[in-house]
Every structure is written in structure tokens, then in C-alpha cells.
Design a protein around this motif. Sequence first.
Motif, short mmCIF file in Angstrom:
data_model
loop_
_atom_site.label_atom_id
_atom_site.label_comp_id
_atom_site.label_asym_id
_atom_site.label_seq_id
_atom_site.Cartn_x
_atom_site.Cartn_y
_atom_site.Cartn_z
N LYS A 191 -4.01 -3.31 4.90
CA LYS A 191 -4.57 -2.82 3.63
C LYS A 191 -5.23 -1.46 3.79
CE LYS A 191 -5.55 -7.29 1.55
NZ LYS A 191 -6.58 -8.18 1.00
N GLU A 225 6.04 2.72 -0.95
CA GLU A 225 5.26 1.48 -1.02
C GLU A 225 5.61 0.67 0.23
OE1 GLU A 225 2.83 0.55 -3.24
OE2 GLU A 225 3.10 2.64 -3.82
N VAL A 263 0.86 -1.17 0.00
CA VAL A 263 0.00 0.00 0.00
C VAL A 263 0.90 1.23 0.00
CG1 VAL A 263 -1.92 -1.13 1.20
CG2 VAL A 263 -0.17 0.05 2.53
N THR A 264 0.35 2.37 -0.38
CA THR A 264 1.12 3.61 -0.38
C THR A 264 0.90 4.34 0.93
OG1 THR A 264 0.93 3.79 -2.77
CG2 THR A 264 1.54 5.79 -1.58
N ASP A 306 -3.72 2.20 2.98
CA ASP A 306 -3.44 2.72 1.66
C ASP A 306 -3.84 4.20 1.57
OD1 ASP A 306 -2.45 2.55 -0.95
OD2 ASP A 306 -4.43 2.11 -1.78
#
Length: 165
Positions: free
Chosen positions: A151, A77, A62-63, A154
Amino acid sequence: MSSSILLLRSSSSSAVGCSIIRRLCGTSTSAPSSAYRALNCYVHNIPNNRSTTRAFSSKETVTITYCDPDGTEHPVEAEIGKHLLDVAHDNNIELEGACGGELACSTCHLVFEEEVYDTLPPKSDEEEDMLDLAFELTETSRLGCQIRVVKEFDGIKVRIPDDGY
């Protein structure tokens, strides 16, 4: 053994590192034990399975954006499951982590946006104690060594507070 692992991780020679691992695990080169394979994989950051190429290419990321005290933003990342301290180090972000993630300092202090903070797992008593030593402590402060990437992270931003220098 952890001091040996640290020595191996900083070793520039793979052959020397492997030799030391074999001695630590009591194995020869002809028949490596499962302890040898596990330790070798840990030291060399290789997943402990046979399909290393596939494992490396399928890691989900995820960023996350780290914001320096001066406002500079560093989008990176981040591999799901890694601690935010490790993600910062992997991406050359200046987040000290003097104790190496052992929950013995507060130098990986991060400040989260309130919406993100509310989704984090509860702090342990030990983390609370270490945060009491942090500079610029806020209501949404946490230690990067205690927070694993999920997750839902992000697109989040985390702020690195000024450490007083």
C-alpha cells in the motif's frame, strides 16, 4: 511440472490446456481433484475459490510510475502483493525479466528513490549476486522480481535503467 505450466499458459486452446491439466493431476472431468482445481486456477489466473467475479472486482491497487531510460513516464495500477516485474509485464512496460522471476538474471533491475528504497525488505545474498551483473547499478537498485507491491507504494516512481543496448 513448471515447464508444463509454462506450456499451458502459452496455449491458445483452453480445452487442450484443461485436458493436459487433467492428465497431469490424474483426474477425470466428472470429479476434478483439488490439485486439478488449483492448477487450473493458476494456469488461467483465476482465484482458487467459487466467487471469482467478486474476487476480481475487489483487488486493491496503488498507482506506480515506471520511468523509461529516456524519461518517459508510465503510470500504472499495481495490484497489492504482485511483484513489480509482473506489474510491468501486465502493463506492457519494457522490463525484460529474462529468467521469468526466478532470480537468475538482472534484467528486471529497477532504481528506487532513496525514501522508498529505505522501506524495502533487505536483499538476499542471491539478489546481491544478480545485481552485481546489472547495468547502471546504484545504491538504490533492486530486482523487480523480488519486490512485492505494498500500500505504501502508492504514488512512487521507479526508474528502469538503460540496459546497455
